[in-house]
Design a protein around this motif. Structure first.
Motif: not given
Length: 231
Positions: A81-82, A111, A207-208
């Motif tokens: 995700e991040n 992502r 988002k991921t």
């Protein structure tokens, strides 16, 4: 002896070009609409990637629908995700390029969803970095999200918000680091302390997902020293 070495390299290239999955630098990748080879450059094994025009055709008369798509090698079994992506990349414009306006397009997608239908990406146009035309220089770095938010749409609707200048060129190794967190992405080039590019609000719907090494039309791209860090 030279003939034997050349033959081995050619066989490797042919094998990798048609492989769905392969191992490089201890990572497993999947080739998506690309031709891939592991080649020796200055005594180091690097990854060579080109867009596969049979798997993903290009139409110069319809740029919007035939560029900024899933043309990359993607890490398998990664959901992120991040985090941070670090990689060195070098691009060349291929001989007899099918697109006269090729700029050596090369970058990173992130992502990336499992079906390759959604992702964010930041890429470089190295031949623009030292052009005599200032407008071309302003288009050296580009963000886009797939599908829908192509470079041409963002250029029309966001008035330069998603692209900028950097002092880079063709046929040279460029150190790239991308940090992405929630809606924001920051790009650092060649280990500079200050970012070269900031995306305050990314537009992707995924988002991921995974990480991918991306190229576009007319580019022969090379990658090495990939490092991915989840946050």
């Amino acid at each position: 002896m030279k003939k034997v070495i050349l033959s081995c390299v050619f066989l490797l290239n042919m094998t990798m070009a048609f492989a769905q999955k392969f191992i490089w630098d201890k990572h497993e990748f999947e080739a998506v609409n690309t031709k891939v080879a592991i080649v020796n450059m200055d005594g180091i094994q690097v990854l060579k990637v080109e867009r596969d025009l049979i798997a993903f055709p290009f139409d110069e008369k319809n740029i919007d629908t035939s560029t900024d798509g899933p043309t990359y090698v993607k890490l398998t079994n990664v959901a992120m995700e991040n985090g941070t992506i670090e990689v060195k990349m070098l691009s060349r414009i291929m001989e007899n390029s099918p697109f006269p306006a090729a700029r050596g397009f090369i970058g990173v997608a992130y992502r990336v969803n499992q079906e390759n239908k959604n992702f964010d990406a930041i890429y470089l146009r190295p031949s623009n970095g030292r052009a005599d035309d200032q407008l071309r220089r302003n288009h050296t770095i580009q963000y886009f999200s797939y599908p829908g938010n192509t470079f041409s749409r963002l250029r029309k609707e966001a008035t330069g918000l998603y692209e900028t200048y950097a002092d880079i060129g063709l046929n040279e190794w460029i150190d790239v680091r991308i940090e992405f967190q929630d809606e924001k992405a920051v790009l650092y080039i060649n280990n500079q302390k200050s970012p070269s590019f900031i995306v305050t609000k990314m537009l992707g719907t995924s988002k991921t997902g995974s990480i991918a090494l991306w190229v576009e039309i007319g580019t022969v791209g090379y990658f090495k020293d990939l490092k991915v860090t989840k946050k």
